[in-house]
Design an enzyme around this catalytic site. Structure first.
Site, PDB file in Angstrom:
ATOM      1  N   THR A  13      -6.094  -1.579   6.662  1.00 25.63           N
ATOM      2  CA  THR A  13      -6.140  -3.040   6.674  1.00 25.63           C
ATOM      3  C   THR A  13      -7.574  -3.479   6.952  1.00 25.63           C
ATOM      4  O   THR A  13      -7.889  -4.650   6.868  1.00 25.63           O
ATOM      5  CB  THR A  13      -5.238  -3.595   7.804  1.00 25.63           C
ATOM      6  OG1 THR A  13      -5.522  -2.859   8.993  1.00 25.63           O
ATOM      7  CG2 THR A  13      -3.770  -3.460   7.471  1.00 25.63           C
ATOM      8  N   LYS A  43       0.834  -1.205   0.000  1.00 26.67           N
ATOM      9  CA  LYS A  43       0.000   0.000   0.000  1.00 26.67           C
ATOM     10  C   LYS A  43       0.877   1.267   0.000  1.00 26.67           C
ATOM     11  O   LYS A  43       0.642   2.186  -0.788  1.00 26.67           O
ATOM     12  CB  LYS A  43      -0.958  -0.005   1.202  1.00 26.67           C
ATOM     13  CG  LYS A  43      -1.944  -1.181   1.143  1.00 26.67           C
ATOM     14  CD  LYS A  43      -2.940  -1.169   2.267  1.00 26.67           C
ATOM     15  CE  LYS A  43      -2.336  -1.431   3.629  1.00 26.67           C
ATOM     16  NZ  LYS A  43      -1.692  -2.752   3.758  1.00 26.67           N
ATOM     17  N   THR A  44       1.877   1.299   0.868  1.00 19.33           N
ATOM     18  CA  THR A  44       2.766   2.459   0.907  1.00 19.33           C
ATOM     19  C   THR A  44       3.505   2.595  -0.425  1.00 19.33           C
ATOM     20  O   THR A  44       3.661   3.692  -0.969  1.00 19.33           O
ATOM     21  CB  THR A  44       3.799   2.293   2.056  1.00 19.33           C
ATOM     22  OG1 THR A  44       3.082   1.993   3.250  1.00 19.33           O
ATOM     23  CG2 THR A  44       4.628   3.531   2.252  1.00 19.33           C
ATOM     24  N   ARG A  83       6.597  -8.216   1.619  1.00 19.67           N
ATOM     25  CA  ARG A  83       7.478  -7.778   2.716  1.00 19.67           C
ATOM     26  C   ARG A  83       8.186  -8.986   3.330  1.00 19.67           C
ATOM     27  O   ARG A  83       9.385  -8.940   3.608  1.00 19.67           O
ATOM     28  CB  ARG A  83       6.669  -7.036   3.795  1.00 19.67           C
ATOM     29  CG  ARG A  83       7.473  -6.817   5.068  1.00 19.67           C
ATOM     30  CD  ARG A  83       6.768  -5.965   6.094  1.00 19.67           C
ATOM     31  NE  ARG A  83       6.695  -4.591   5.680  1.00 19.67           N
ATOM     32  CZ  ARG A  83       5.606  -3.830   5.770  1.00 19.67           C
ATOM     33  NH1 ARG A  83       4.486  -4.342   6.272  1.00 19.67           N
ATOM     34  NH2 ARG A  83       5.623  -2.592   5.370  1.00 19.67           N
ATOM     35  N   ASP A 125      -1.882   6.645   6.111  1.00 23.27           N
ATOM     36  CA  ASP A 125      -1.876   5.220   6.448  1.00 23.27           C
ATOM     37  C   ASP A 125      -2.813   4.988   7.640  1.00 23.27           C
ATOM     38  O   ASP A 125      -3.045   5.912   8.424  1.00 23.27           O
ATOM     39  CB  ASP A 125      -0.438   4.825   6.830  1.00 23.27           C
ATOM     40  CG  ASP A 125      -0.191   3.339   6.644  1.00 23.27           C
ATOM     41  OD1 ASP A 125      -1.113   2.625   6.212  1.00 23.27           O
ATOM     42  OD2 ASP A 125       0.927   2.893   6.933  1.00 23.27           O
TER      43      ASP A 125
HETATM   44  N1  LIG Z   1       4.228  -5.391  -5.937  1.00 23.18           N
HETATM   45  C1  LIG Z   1       5.400  -5.312  -5.332  1.00 23.18           C
HETATM   46  N2  LIG Z   1       6.535  -5.498  -6.020  1.00 23.18           N
HETATM   47  C2  LIG Z   1       7.732  -5.446  -5.397  1.00 23.18           C
HETATM   48  N3  LIG Z   1       7.902  -5.203  -4.078  1.00 23.18           N
HETATM   49  C3  LIG Z   1       6.810  -4.993  -3.352  1.00 23.18           C
HETATM   50  C4  LIG Z   1       5.508  -5.023  -3.922  1.00 23.18           C
HETATM   51  N4  LIG Z   1       4.617  -4.782  -2.947  1.00 23.18           N
HETATM   52  C5  LIG Z   1       5.325  -4.605  -1.824  1.00 23.18           C
HETATM   53  N5  LIG Z   1       6.632  -4.719  -2.053  1.00 23.18           N
HETATM   54  C6  LIG Z   1       7.705  -4.633  -1.078  1.00 23.18           C
HETATM   55  O1  LIG Z   1       7.215  -5.061   0.194  1.00 23.18           O
HETATM   56  C7  LIG Z   1       7.614  -4.177   1.226  1.00 23.18           C
HETATM   57  C8  LIG Z   1       6.388  -3.724   1.988  1.00 23.18           C
HETATM   58  O2  LIG Z   1       5.568  -2.954   1.147  1.00 23.18           O
HETATM   59  P1  LIG Z   1       4.698  -1.734   1.703  1.00 23.18           P
HETATM   60  O3  LIG Z   1       5.439  -0.997   2.780  1.00 23.18           O
HETATM   61  O4  LIG Z   1       4.267  -0.937   0.524  1.00 23.18           O
HETATM   62  O5  LIG Z   1       3.475  -2.512   2.327  1.00 23.18           O
HETATM   63  P2  LIG Z   1       2.182  -1.919   3.038  1.00 23.18           P
HETATM   64  O6  LIG Z   1       1.007  -2.620   2.448  1.00 23.18           O
HETATM   65  O7  LIG Z   1       2.184  -0.428   2.994  1.00 23.18           O
HETATM   66  O8  LIG Z   1       2.364  -2.407   4.516  1.00 23.18           O
HETATM   67  P3  LIG Z   1       1.851  -1.659   5.869  1.00 23.18           P
HETATM   68  O9  LIG Z   1       0.369  -1.693   5.786  1.00 23.18           O
HETATM   69  O10 LIG Z   1       2.409  -2.555   6.959  1.00 23.18           O
HETATM   70  O11 LIG Z   1       2.466  -0.290   5.871  1.00 23.18           O
HETATM   71  C9  LIG Z   1       8.414  -3.069   0.559  1.00 23.18           C
HETATM   72  O12 LIG Z   1       9.794  -3.339   0.727  1.00 23.18           O
HETATM   73  C10 LIG Z   1       8.086  -3.168  -0.899  1.00 23.18           C
HETATM   74  O13 LIG Z   1       9.206  -2.892  -1.681  1.00 23.18           O
END
Ligand SMILES: Nc1ncnc2c1ncn2[C@@H]1O[C@H](COP(=O)(O)OP(=O)(O)OP(=O)(O)O)[C@@H](O)[C@H]1O
Length: 356
Positions: free
Chosen positions: A166, A72-73, A225, A117
């Site tokens: 989430t 998401k981030t 992740r 977030d």
């Molecule tokens: N589609 C993707 N391709 C490559 N790497 C990804 C992808 N999605 C996520 N990642 C990797 O996974 C890690 C976590 O991603 P991210 O921080 O965007 O998750 P999030 O959904 O925002 O989690 P949270 O809700 O805990 O903040 C990062 O290092 C990111 O590079």
């Protein structure tokens, strides 16, 4: 009876770890073309952004929902990059007063992406201020108290709110309705995780064979992740205990060392299954009893172990407690008791917390 204490492995936790921020940032894809594994979301979002660019307008507000660690981030940052816009990042829990939000919003520049977030954890007054800001690009700042209080309207430049949650179900309808586009991120399949691992290995300078990538992907619980985290640990192992190349065997040995099994269960997951099957005959057994039995906090069992075990079809939540499925028995190398499949007759329930 208290079992052997089970320390929770941070390796398979899907949540962000503040100590890993730099390592994670280095591996984030920076464009939609590089963002693999969610083709439907990428396609739809690509269209929304392209249309906005065409109209030379600010993109619609976007809501991203899904479990932690699915990107998401990363997507919020990609939206900003694709729109050539700056990004401002905050989170629901950090905005407890409407004034905090007013300060952020009034400081935005035109077209800026505001990533919020955990949007479901914002305070009510802040949430109400956000409605107006999203719709009319205006906030009303209340000055004074009691009968003499006045609302001073402040114009804010058009911006794109990217909200992440989430728990989309916890968002009030009026807030959800103000997003022009909502994307639900799903767990990744192993092929997508293999691609992500291969890309990450390239960036890290790790020598990852395709079969090594497949082995790590299989144990990553559908979460990029976790995949990237396991890759970093396996790379350490390959450098110190092998010749630096991550083959299938090296990946498997490394992950055995870290107690992540062949389908991504760690020690706590297995302890939970073991308790339900061996000590409580497959259940139903209450969550608190399981927690005491494995020597962990109830919340840890509920938030860390259980969701994945339920998703895998190893554990069911029923009105009378947690029940192990025949698959769980088999995963532990045990024969399911006769008639255990009829546990399904108890019916998985919808209670968030039924087994205490
Ligand atoms: N589609 C993707 N391709 C490559 N790497 C990804 C992808 N999605 C996520 N990642 C990797 O996974 C890690 C976590 O991603 P991210 O921080 O965007 O998750 P999030 O959904 O925002 O989690 P949270 O809700 O805990 O903040 C990062 O290092 C990111 O590079």
């Amino acid at each position: 009876m208290t079992g052997e204490p089970t320390s929770v492995s941070d390796l398979i936790r899907p949540d962000a770890d503040p100590n890993e921020r730099a390592a994670e940032s280095a591996l984030r894809p920076t464009s939609l073309a590089e963002f693999e594994g969610q083709p439907r979301v990428s396609d739809q979002l690509g269209l929304v952004l392209e249309a906005a660019r065409h109209r030379e307008a600010t993109a619609d507000h976007v809501l991203l929902s899904g479990p932690p660690g699915l990107g998401k981030t990363t997507l919020a940052m990609i939206i900003a990059a694709e729109m050539a816009a700056p990004i401002r990042i905050s989170s629901g829990p950090a905005i407890q007063h409407a004034g905090d939000l007013a300060a952020i919003l009034s400081g935005l520049v035109e077209g800026e992406v505001f990533f919020l977030d955990e949007i479901h954890r914002m305070s009510r007054p802040a949430e109400e201020m956000l409605y107006l800001a999203m719709e009319d690009f205006r906030v009303d700042v209340v000055v004074g108290k009691g009968p003499g209080a006045t609302a001073i309207p402040i114009e804010i430049p058009p911006f794109t709110l990217v909200g992440a949650t989430t728990r989309a179900g916890l968002l009030p309808g009026p807030l959800r309705d103000r997003f022009g586009f909502t994307a639900q991120l799903d767990f990744y399949d192993t092929t997508a995780l293999e691609h992500i691992l291969t890309r990450s290995a390239g960036l890290l300078g790790a020598r990852l064979r395709a079969e090594g990538a497949a082995e790590i992907a299989r144990r990553s619980r559908g979460t990029p992740r976790i995949a990237n985290r396991l890759l970093r640990r396996v790379r350490d192992y390959a450098q110190v205990r092998a010749d630096g190349v991550i083959t299938r065997a090296v990946a498997a040995r490394a992950l055995e060392l870290y107690e992540v099994d062949e389908i991504g269960l760690d020690r706590l997951d297995r302890a939970v299954l073991d308790a339900v099957c061996r000590r409580f005959g497959g259940g139903p057994v209450g969550l608190s009893t399981i927690a005491v039995s494995v020597g962990e906090e109830r919340e840890t069992v509920e938030e860390v172990a259980e969701p994945f075990l339920v998703r895998k079809g190893y554990l069911m939540r029923t009105p009378r407690g947690r029940v192990a499925t025949p698959a769980a028995w088999r995963h532990l190398g045990l024969a399911p008791p006769a008639g255990s499949s009829s546990a399904a007759d108890t019916g998985p329930d919808l209670f968030e917390d039924s087994g205490s």
